[in-house]
Design a protein around this motif. Structure first.
Motif, PDB file in Angstrom:
ATOM      1  N   SER A 199       0.614   4.581   3.638  1.00 28.77           N
ATOM      2  CA  SER A 199       1.778   4.729   2.771  1.00 28.77           C
ATOM      3  C   SER A 199       1.387   6.045   1.902  1.00 28.77           C
ATOM      4  O   SER A 199       0.256   5.929   1.529  1.00 28.77           O
ATOM      5  CB  SER A 199       2.386   3.697   2.227  1.00 28.77           C
ATOM      6  N   PRO A 200       1.926   6.585   1.271  1.00 29.18           N
ATOM      7  CA  PRO A 200       1.622   7.531   0.315  1.00 29.18           C
ATOM      8  C   PRO A 200       1.094   7.151  -0.772  1.00 29.18           C
ATOM      9  O   PRO A 200      -0.098   7.443  -1.482  1.00 29.18           O
ATOM     10  CB  PRO A 200       3.067   8.198  -0.031  1.00 29.18           C
ATOM     11  N   ILE A 201       1.663   5.569  -1.452  1.00 28.24           N
ATOM     12  CA  ILE A 201       0.990   5.164  -2.866  1.00 28.24           C
ATOM     13  C   ILE A 201      -0.408   4.631  -2.227  1.00 28.24           C
ATOM     14  O   ILE A 201      -1.384   4.912  -3.259  1.00 28.24           O
ATOM     15  CB  ILE A 201       1.907   4.196  -3.060  1.00 28.24           C
ATOM     16  N   LYS A 202      -0.636   4.192  -0.883  1.00 24.81           N
ATOM     17  CA  LYS A 202      -2.035   3.729  -0.826  1.00 24.81           C
ATOM     18  C   LYS A 202      -3.019   4.944  -0.678  1.00 24.81           C
ATOM     19  O   LYS A 202      -4.324   4.767  -1.062  1.00 24.81           O
ATOM     20  CB  LYS A 202      -2.072   2.928   0.601  1.00 24.81           C
ATOM     21  N   ALA A 203      -2.349   6.012   0.086  1.00 22.86           N
ATOM     22  CA  ALA A 203      -3.186   7.163   0.119  1.00 22.86           C
ATOM     23  C   ALA A 203      -3.494   7.777  -1.215  1.00 22.86           C
ATOM     24  O   ALA A 203      -4.708   8.225  -1.357  1.00 22.86           O
ATOM     25  CB  ALA A 203      -2.415   8.468   1.093  1.00 22.86           C
ATOM     26  N   ALA A 204      -2.647   7.555  -1.887  1.00 20.99           N
ATOM     27  CA  ALA A 204      -2.949   8.237  -3.438  1.00 20.99           C
ATOM     28  C   ALA A 204      -4.100   7.384  -4.023  1.00 20.99           C
ATOM     29  O   ALA A 204      -4.836   8.076  -4.918  1.00 20.99           O
ATOM     30  CB  ALA A 204      -1.532   8.207  -4.382  1.00 20.99           C
TER      31      ALA A 204
END
Length: 179
Positions: free
Chosen positions: A71-76
């Motif tokens: 997910s974008p938040i995990k990637a961030a």
């Protein structure tokens, strides 16, 4: 998006100046580099030293690749922690020791991780590398032009960046932050 990212950074700068003035009794005019030459040199130096090259890698490649799997938040968060390790040598160059060094490291880590979240939110809203470069540039530049002891400045900035990042996560839709 451009205006919003600049406005958020200005909020953090003004907030930092205000808190440092109130808590540590340092007048605002003593907290900012006043020489136009210094301001211009620091702007160019910080732009070339970090954001132009790093964001091509961090946002343009690593973030995109990580978002294919996470997910974008995990990637961030992954980018933020990796970016933090990339800058770990700055801890040793800070001049702090003992508990001050530990506090510096924590504030530095929080700042970089939440800036990574900010960059991810804005990048996913427009898919343009100009915004991540601008956010990264203002993060570096506005810290560089603030004079005085880095620890209280970084402490206040890390809290303000955390507030901004949490706000961005809360107000942005799920497509921007979750799979």
């Amino acid at each position: 998006m451009l205006f919003a990212s600049i406005l958020l950074q200005m909020f953090i700068l003004i907030g930092t100046l205000f808190v440092v003035q109130v808590v540590w009794h340092v007048p605002v005019f003593e907290q900012i580099a006043a020489s136009w030459t210094t301001l211009l040199i620091l702007f160019g130096y910080n732009l070339i030293l970090g954001p132009l090259g790093e964001e091509l890698g961090w946002s343009g490649f690593v973030l995109n690749e990580l978002q294919k799997r996470f997910s974008p938040i995990k990637a961030a968060l992954i980018v933020g922690v990796t970016w933090e390790c990339w800058h770990a040598s700055l801890w040793l160059m800070s001049g702090y020791m003992g508990m001050d060094l530990l506090l510096y490291i924590v504030c530095f880590m929080v700042s970089i991780i939440v800036v990574s979240i900010m960059i991810t939110v804005f990048y996913n809203l427009n898919h343009n590398l100009v915004i991540p470069i601008l956010i990264h540039q203002l993060f570096n530049y506005l810290l560089a032009i603030q004079l005085g002891d880095r620890l209280p400045i970084l402490l206040v900035r890390s809290v303000l960046y955390l507030i901004v990042a949490v706000g961005l996560v809360l107000v942005n839709d799920k497509k921007c932050l979750y799979k």
